[in-house]
Design a protein around this motif. Structure first.
Motif, mmCIF file in Angstrom:
data_model
loop_
_atom_site.group_PDB
_atom_site.id
_atom_site.type_symbol
_atom_site.label_atom_id
_atom_site.label_comp_id
_atom_site.label_asym_id
_atom_site.label_seq_id
_atom_site.Cartn_x
_atom_site.Cartn_y
_atom_site.Cartn_z
ATOM 1 N N VAL A 192 -4.961 3.235 -3.757
ATOM 2 C CA VAL A 192 -4.355 2.726 -2.525
ATOM 3 C C VAL A 192 -5.292 1.741 -1.828
ATOM 4 O O VAL A 192 -4.848 0.708 -1.317
ATOM 5 N N SER A 193 -6.584 2.014 -1.844
ATOM 6 C CA SER A 193 -7.553 1.089 -1.237
ATOM 7 C C SER A 193 -7.586 -0.242 -1.984
ATOM 8 O O SER A 193 -7.630 -1.309 -1.363
ATOM 9 N N ARG B 250 0.835 -1.212 0.000
ATOM 10 C CA ARG B 250 0.000 0.000 0.000
ATOM 11 C C ARG B 250 0.869 1.261 0.000
ATOM 12 O O ARG B 250 0.640 2.197 -0.772
ATOM 13 N N GLN C 124 1.280 4.170 -2.971
ATOM 14 C CA GLN C 124 1.065 5.580 -2.668
ATOM 15 C C GLN C 124 2.267 6.416 -3.115
ATOM 16 O O GLN C 124 2.115 7.468 -3.740
ATOM 17 N N TYR D 205 -1.361 13.329 -3.202
ATOM 18 C CA TYR D 205 -1.761 12.534 -2.043
ATOM 19 C C TYR D 205 -3.157 12.961 -1.592
ATOM 20 O O TYR D 205 -3.470 14.145 -1.517
ATOM 21 N N GLY D 206 -4.013 11.986 -1.303
ATOM 22 C CA GLY D 206 -5.321 12.279 -0.734
ATOM 23 C C GLY D 206 -6.408 12.619 -1.728
ATOM 24 O O GLY D 206 -7.548 12.838 -1.322
ATOM 25 N N CYS D 207 -6.097 12.658 -3.038
ATOM 26 C CA CYS D 207 -7.173 12.906 -4.000
ATOM 27 C C CYS D 207 -7.994 11.624 -4.152
ATOM 28 O O CYS D 207 -7.562 10.543 -3.760
ATOM 29 N N ASP D 208 -9.172 11.730 -4.716
ATOM 30 C CA ASP D 208 -10.060 10.571 -4.839
ATOM 31 C C ASP D 208 -9.403 9.428 -5.614
ATOM 32 O O ASP D 208 -9.542 8.262 -5.238
ATOM 33 N N ALA E 153 -6.127 8.750 -6.011
ATOM 34 C CA ALA E 153 -5.069 8.130 -5.194
ATOM 35 C C ALA E 153 -5.676 7.268 -4.094
ATOM 36 O O ALA E 153 -5.206 6.148 -3.846
ATOM 37 N N ASP E 154 -6.712 7.762 -3.451
ATOM 38 C CA ASP E 154 -7.359 6.991 -2.385
ATOM 39 C C ASP E 154 -7.946 5.685 -2.924
ATOM 40 O O ASP E 154 -7.852 4.641 -2.279
#
Length: 140
Positions: free
Chosen positions: A50-51, A27, A31, A41-44, A46-47
């Protein structure tokens, strides 16, 4: 501020120990690779990536582990981002199913199916590759 991500053609692949720490490392590596490709980092997007990597890596460790065998993570970037997680257990194919009411587990493949444009399983020798694809945000 321009939030469009440029379209690239690139690939990342890593062999990782089939442990819980290895799943976490998968993970974190995904990232980091997204950051190197210009995905904030943290944009939809990327999330979601990573998920998906986290779920597929956890499944590889929990259900695809054979003693002495590692799993691999591959991110292949073109018009879509293809995520591949390969493990050594080809006979244990993932099947999404509705969890029992109140269940705390069993939602991973449902999450992958919801986040990815498409996903599937391909055979390899030995084992299998579970893959998911998402449209690259820089693609019109």
């Amino acid at each position: 501020m321009n939030t469009e991500i440029p379209t690239l053609t690139a690939e990342f692949e890593q062999l990782i120990s089939s442990t819980r720490r290895g799943a976490r490392l998968a993970r974190l590596l995904a990232q980091q690779q997204l950051l190197e490709w210009g995905v904030p980092y943290g944009c939809d997007f990327a999330d979601a990536v990573v998920s998906i990597v986290a779920e597929l890596a956890a499944n590889a460790v929990l259900h695809g582990h054979l003693p002495g065998e590692d799993f691999s993570v591959r991110l292949a970037l073109g018009d879509v981002l293809r995520i591949e997680v390969s493990d050594a257990r080809g006979e244990r194919r993932p099947v999404p199913q509705s969890p029992a009411p109140g269940a705390e587990g069993g939602l991973g493949l449902l999450l992958v199916a919801e986040l990815a444009a498409r996903w599937g399983v391909t055979e390899r020798d030995p084992g299998k590759t579970v893959w998911a694809e998402l449209p690259w945000p820089g693609t019109p």
